[in-house]
Design an enzyme around this catalytic site. Sequence first.
Site, PDB file in Angstrom:
ATOM      1  N   GLU A   1      42.159  38.579  29.698  1.00  7.82           N
ATOM      2  CA  GLU A   1      42.197  37.152  29.265  1.00  7.82           C
ATOM      3  C   GLU A   1      41.133  36.258  29.040  1.00  7.82           C
ATOM      4  O   GLU A   1      41.145  35.128  28.565  1.00  7.82           O
ATOM      5  CB  GLU A   1      43.285  36.495  30.411  1.00  7.82           C
ATOM      6  CG  GLU A   1      44.817  37.083  30.331  1.00  7.82           C
ATOM      7  CD  GLU A   1      45.509  36.576  31.568  1.00  7.82           C
ATOM      8  OE1 GLU A   1      45.038  35.606  32.291  1.00  7.82           O
ATOM      9  OE2 GLU A   1      46.350  37.407  32.121  1.00  7.82           O
TER      10      GLU A   1
ATOM     11  N   LYS B   1      37.879  39.858  32.532  1.00  9.03           N
ATOM     12  CA  LYS B   1      38.371  39.573  33.833  1.00  9.03           C
ATOM     13  C   LYS B   1      39.203  40.601  34.677  1.00  9.03           C
ATOM     14  O   LYS B   1      39.229  40.868  35.695  1.00  9.03           O
ATOM     15  CB  LYS B   1      39.797  38.564  33.422  1.00  9.03           C
ATOM     16  CG  LYS B   1      40.658  37.977  34.716  1.00  9.03           C
ATOM     17  CD  LYS B   1      41.959  37.107  34.178  1.00  9.03           C
ATOM     18  CE  LYS B   1      42.735  36.824  35.643  1.00  9.03           C
ATOM     19  NZ  LYS B   1      44.157  36.235  34.986  1.00  9.03           N
ATOM     20  N   GLN B   2      39.548  41.913  33.690  1.00 11.71           N
ATOM     21  CA  GLN B   2      40.039  42.980  34.356  1.00 11.71           C
ATOM     22  C   GLN B   2      39.960  44.005  33.309  1.00 11.71           C
ATOM     23  O   GLN B   2      39.552  43.789  31.890  1.00 11.71           O
ATOM     24  CB  GLN B   2      41.517  42.538  34.626  1.00 11.71           C
ATOM     25  CG  GLN B   2      42.436  42.332  33.296  1.00 11.71           C
ATOM     26  CD  GLN B   2      43.723  41.875  33.672  1.00 11.71           C
ATOM     27  OE1 GLN B   2      43.807  40.706  33.687  1.00 11.71           O
ATOM     28  NE2 GLN B   2      44.767  42.502  33.650  1.00 11.71           N
TER      29      GLN B   2
ATOM     30  N   TRP C   1      54.297  41.513  32.068  1.00 12.64           N
ATOM     31  CA  TRP C   1      53.849  42.699  31.593  1.00 12.64           C
ATOM     32  C   TRP C   1      53.494  43.733  32.672  1.00 12.64           C
ATOM     33  O   TRP C   1      53.555  44.703  32.657  1.00 12.64           O
ATOM     34  CB  TRP C   1      52.828  42.952  30.411  1.00 12.64           C
ATOM     35  CG  TRP C   1      51.332  42.679  30.565  1.00 12.64           C
ATOM     36  CD1 TRP C   1      51.102  41.157  30.941  1.00 12.64           C
ATOM     37  CD2 TRP C   1      50.549  43.282  30.851  1.00 12.64           C
ATOM     38  NE1 TRP C   1      49.807  41.342  31.248  1.00 12.64           N
ATOM     39  CE2 TRP C   1      49.453  42.746  31.204  1.00 12.64           C
ATOM     40  CE3 TRP C   1      50.396  44.767  31.093  1.00 12.64           C
ATOM     41  CZ2 TRP C   1      48.095  43.334  31.628  1.00 12.64           C
ATOM     42  CZ3 TRP C   1      49.205  45.441  31.407  1.00 12.64           C
ATOM     43  CH2 TRP C   1      47.927  44.386  31.645  1.00 12.64           C
ATOM     44  N   ASP C   2      53.053  43.089  33.901  1.00 12.67           N
ATOM     45  CA  ASP C   2      52.642  43.681  34.920  1.00 12.67           C
ATOM     46  C   ASP C   2      53.682  44.551  35.462  1.00 12.67           C
ATOM     47  O   ASP C   2      53.556  45.446  36.073  1.00 12.67           O
ATOM     48  CB  ASP C   2      52.286  42.499  36.140  1.00 12.67           C
ATOM     49  CG  ASP C   2      51.332  41.527  35.881  1.00 12.67           C
ATOM     50  OD1 ASP C   2      51.148  41.259  34.439  1.00 12.67           O
ATOM     51  OD2 ASP C   2      51.008  40.863  36.606  1.00 12.67           O
TER      52      ASP C   2
END
Length: 754
Positions: free
Chosen positions: A485, A593-594, A358-359
Amino acid sequence: MENKSIKVSDLWDQQQDSSFCLNRNQRKSIEQLYVDETIFAQFNGLLGSRGHFVEGYGGDYDQPQTFINGFYNTYPYHYEENSPQFPQNGQTMINLPDASLMKLSVDAEEINIHSATLQSLLRTFDLKNGVVCRNATYRTPSGYEFTVSEQKIVSVSNKNLIITRMTVKSLNYQGVIRVQSILKMPFQKKQLSTDPRVSRPGRHLILRDLQVLNQVGLLKAETEFTKMEIQVGITHDRLFDYTVDDNQLTGTCEIGVEPQQEFSITKYQFYHASHIDEACDVVMQLRRVEPFDWFARNQAHFAQDFWYDHELYLSDSTLNIALRYNVYQLSLSGGVSEHLQIAAKGISGEGYEGHYFWDTEIYMLPYFILNEPDKARNILKYRNHTLPKAKIEANKMGVSRGAKIPWRTINGEETSPYYPAGSAQIHINSDLVYALMQYYHASNDLQFMIDYGFELMLETALFILDYGFFDKKGFHLSKVTGPDEYSAIVNDNFYTNRMAEYHFDAVVGFWKQNKSLCRSVLKKVGASVQDLEDLSKAARQMTYLTDEDLGIILQDDSFLNLKDLDLTLIPQENRPMLLHYHPLYIYRHQVLKQADTILALVLMNDCNKDIYQKTFDYYLKRTTHDSSLSKCIYGIAAYDLKKSNLAYEYFQNAAMIDLGNDIGHTRHGLHVANMGGTYLTLIYGIFGIRINKILTLSHPISHIQVKVKFGGVTLRISILNEVLTIESDGFIVVELYGELLELNGSHSVLIKNS
């Protein structure tokens, strides 16, 4: 071809512009060389070649890698507790036969880092001319000294071709230098890594033929399971004597030299893959190649046109070269074929096995939409070509209609064996639609939307609608994973829900505006007007959770119930956490994580500033930035919230992730999505631009200039001495500091920054 020994000075010495040259000198350890293979990797959207030395490293150090986007093999997964709904095969972009090496030796001593002393090493990626240059000085055990210079081009005009010119100069040796030019089956990894981001070892190619035809070496091979075919040919601008032995073809040439004398050899490597190329005669193609200087001029013309179209400049010299490098490499990572996408590492390395995520839609596509819309269209059309496989995946997940875009794939089938962080990321459906609408708003390409876009929007929406459910409180999406994630299989993830609301509204809105054009698509999909009404209802009743005491948006319905984790207690050597801690340890803590909720706030750009501020502060303290996609988003959010110092720090961090090898994974390939994220930090963050029917420009700093394309008009935006100048080559309306502004033709407007 004409065979001659010529004196070669650096073709670009008189033309190099230091602001377009990435220099990395005296990086001579093997670990530094492996990282710099990535940094000096070159590609043309289809073919990628890493920056290994043409003379090789010698010993066991040589691991040359060349890739073609989408050229892959499969391998079987093994689950102790399997399910027929799980992916049964992995997919991996494979290292191709190696045609790069021209080994050097004198008096039985090899000239490479294993056998000789590398005394000096100078390397340059000349972005303005599209070429990588290297100059190395060696001293052999016998005391002989040589310089080896390399100029390498992965051709943008012939996407099958790599051209390397090697120049060898004797400093104190008199005698014969032996050159051995190699064409062989690829290096095979022997050890399985526990890092899931790295490709698996194994033999993926089967040799079918190896021969020499009138000074052209030709290798033919086939992937073991996918049955893709690859032909690799080599030739030179000098005569070689060839031998064929098992898996290797070797051409030998011996050249006599005096001290201070030099010679050059140009090697041509031609790669032809069956999955994307039309049939061609590789031998004939190589017999017709032009001299090196012809390709050099062609490459330079391409690169200079590229920079004319971009006009990208920042007064911070470190950021300037980093952002130029990132944009150039991102541009050449894909978009040349509608049957291919862009992998997380592009075609620069083995990392993530060449998978598409999806990036691409969220981090990479905005660059292409604003600069190279034809490539953006190709990247989006890939999802349409693989839509039938996405519909099968939806059925596997228990949804009888619609399509589920795979979280990671090459061929369009889901290939993630770990569904909590893979298939559960249903937000990818809405990410695609977000990208489609950004493209549509920027291009006004209605025909594309009717032919491809609306079907994708509708199929992906129906999946999410049926995946979720209504109750008395509203519409819910349960058992999902957002971008973070480290929080898996949760309920009502804010990012997933907010993007789904946008998604549903986009489908209904487009239908209402284009009913007569969309009816055939509605019929094809098997959807009804009632389905559209249900989408509208789900959007209006979408569930969002907040905490009134903290004044924040909740990432999901359980995040605040988890134990806090003091990130200062996590040692740096235990990052990323996913490689050192059991998933259940991570899942039961408040750790990210982000960017997750913050990513939704950045993309939607419609949140109350007080809530935005408190939400930002809360999640930032709990974010590890283990993902390369984190700091660019937090940087944009910081610009939104007027935290200029923090924003600029994150901008610098994101821009240097690969050039600084900041997360220790650059040797396996560039973080191409982060390169797009760095561009977003400039466009979304500093300039405050959002791809919509109007533009908003804000937060100018220092001296910056950039070009973007919007609605068929090119805008040139620059900031100098706190004055913002906007010029257009056609009529457009933009929103500037909350006021509508009409621009037409060469008219420019100066805005004093306040």
